[in-house]
Design an enzyme around this catalytic site. Structure first.
Site, PDB file in Angstrom:
ATOM      1  N   GLU A  61      51.512  42.603  37.930  1.00 23.32           N
ATOM      2  CA  GLU A  61      52.497  43.633  37.613  1.00 23.32           C
ATOM      3  C   GLU A  61      53.739  43.513  38.487  1.00 23.32           C
ATOM      4  O   GLU A  61      54.864  43.737  38.023  1.00 23.32           O
ATOM      5  CB  GLU A  61      51.876  45.030  37.802  1.00 23.32           C
ATOM      6  CG  GLU A  61      50.706  45.316  36.866  1.00 23.32           C
ATOM      7  CD  GLU A  61      49.363  44.963  37.463  1.00 23.32           C
ATOM      8  OE1 GLU A  61      48.381  45.659  37.163  1.00 23.32           O
ATOM      9  OE2 GLU A  61      49.294  43.975  38.254  1.00 23.32           O
ATOM     10  N   ALA A 287      15.829  19.008  37.116  1.00 23.48           N
ATOM     11  CA  ALA A 287      15.039  19.705  36.111  1.00 23.48           C
ATOM     12  C   ALA A 287      14.252  20.886  36.679  1.00 23.48           C
ATOM     13  O   ALA A 287      14.099  21.915  36.020  1.00 23.48           O
ATOM     14  CB  ALA A 287      14.078  18.719  35.446  1.00 23.48           C
TER      15      ALA A 287
END
Length: 351
Positions: A61, A287
């Site tokens: 802003e 894994a």
């Protein structure tokens, strides 16, 4: 909906999309802050725009209002996240909008940060500013999944990345895995790392591959050195590794590497949020680690890079878990699929 209301809604969506495009410019550099964009519109024309580039620097802003100057008076501000209402490292943006004299503020979504949480809207409305909330909320929230989840649940947004062959294998039986996927797929992984506050891996991956797990891409739109370095976390229950400046492993020579030696992965994720402000977490591991995160339902997003090759039954699987029946299978919803060079990238969400 009347024609005028329909036209206003269409305009709101258009200008909010421009604000979202602004926010994307800070996507890789704002951590731990959210990526936010702002557009100032006067008489149907964009007169100011800005984004939040980095924690500690002015918010979106502020840049947009500075860009607009005097034309902010009576204008409409489009912001992708509720303007802050508290003084932190920068002043409250809600007050900045009030002081600039904007007439209307359109917000994609409320900020769940307890320091804001609706108070920004309240300040604006108390100042007589017309506030609209809920324009392109889903698109805006997609930019800050980690920040928003952490503010709401104190848990990070977890992405699990796996590179695999057509037959679901990630390495040869010997551990050889460089490289299954292409340069294009590996470059895309750099974007995942650049989005991440932390990268989790396993000690086996360190010993086998000695990875850097850093951001070194030249294709992010910003220099890699401007991207906050992700914190590396090594799961090391067997205490195989330790920080040592002379270690043979690159990550063990980094003083800021975190070694996690407990079984509780959920506790680790909470720790990363509360102690390190890591809101987006990437799991790059073997894994067993992948299986643990999936079976404990700690994965928010699964990204699979699948190469058009076969590695055979003796090669290592992509996930270690052992369902005894189809009722125990793990199922996913395919969110997107795209081709990267010769490889296929699948983005999936657990069902």
């Amino acid at each position: 909906m009347s024609n005028s209301n329909h036209t206003q809604a269409a305009q709101d969506r258009y200008f909010m999309m421009l604000a979202i495009e602004q926010a994307k410019q800070g996507l890789y550099t704002t951590r731990p802050n959210p990526a936010v964009g702002c557009v100032i519109v006067q008489a149907g024309m964009v007169v100011g725009q800005g984004f939040h580039p980095k924690a500690g620097q002015p918010h979106a802003e502020v840049f947009a209002l500075k860009d607009a100057g005097a034309q902010a008076v009576g204008a409409t501000a489009y912001v992708t996240l509720e303007p802050c209402s508290h003084t932190g490292r920068t002043p409250p943006c809600a007050l900045g909008l009030i002081e600039a004299g904007v007439q209307r503020v359109v917000i994609a979504g409320l900020d769940p940060n307890p320091q804001v949480a609706g108070r920004g809207v309240q300040l604006l409305e108390q100042a007589g500013i017309d506030v609209t909330v809920g324009v392109l909320t889903e698109q805006a929230e997609a930019l800050n999944r980690g920040f928003l989840k952490a503010m709401r649940t104190q848990m990070p947004y977890v992405r699990l990345k796996i590179a695999t062959s057509l037959d679901g294998r990630t390495a040869m039986a010997t551990g050889e895995s460089k490289w299954i996927t292409s340069v294009a797929a590996r470059e895309d992984v750099q974007k995942l790392r650049a989005l991440s506050g932390a990268i989790i891996t396993g000690s086996e991956t360190i010993v086998t591959d000695d990875p850097q797990l850093n951001v070194r891409s030249t294709q992010l739109g910003v220099p890699a050195e401007q991207v906050p370095t992700p914190k590396v976390v090594v799961l090391d229950r067997r205490q195989r590794l330790a920080h040592n400046a002379q270690s043979e492993y690159q990550l063990c020579r980094r003083a800021d590497t975190l070694y996690w030696r407990k079984d509780d992965l959920a506790e680790l994720l909470r720790h990363l949020v509360s102690e390190h402000q890591c809101y987006d977490v990437l799991v790059e591991a073997g894994a067993s680690v992948a299986g643990s995160f999936l079976c404990q339902q700690l994965v928010d997003e699964l990204i699979v890079y699948q190469a058009p090759c076969l590695l055979g039954a003796a090669a290592q699987p992509m996930v270690n878990f052992h369902p005894l029946s189809l009722s125990e299978q793990l199922r996913f919803k395919v969110s997107s699929h795209e081709q990267l060079g010769p490889d296929l990238k699948l983005t999936l969400y657990p069902l």
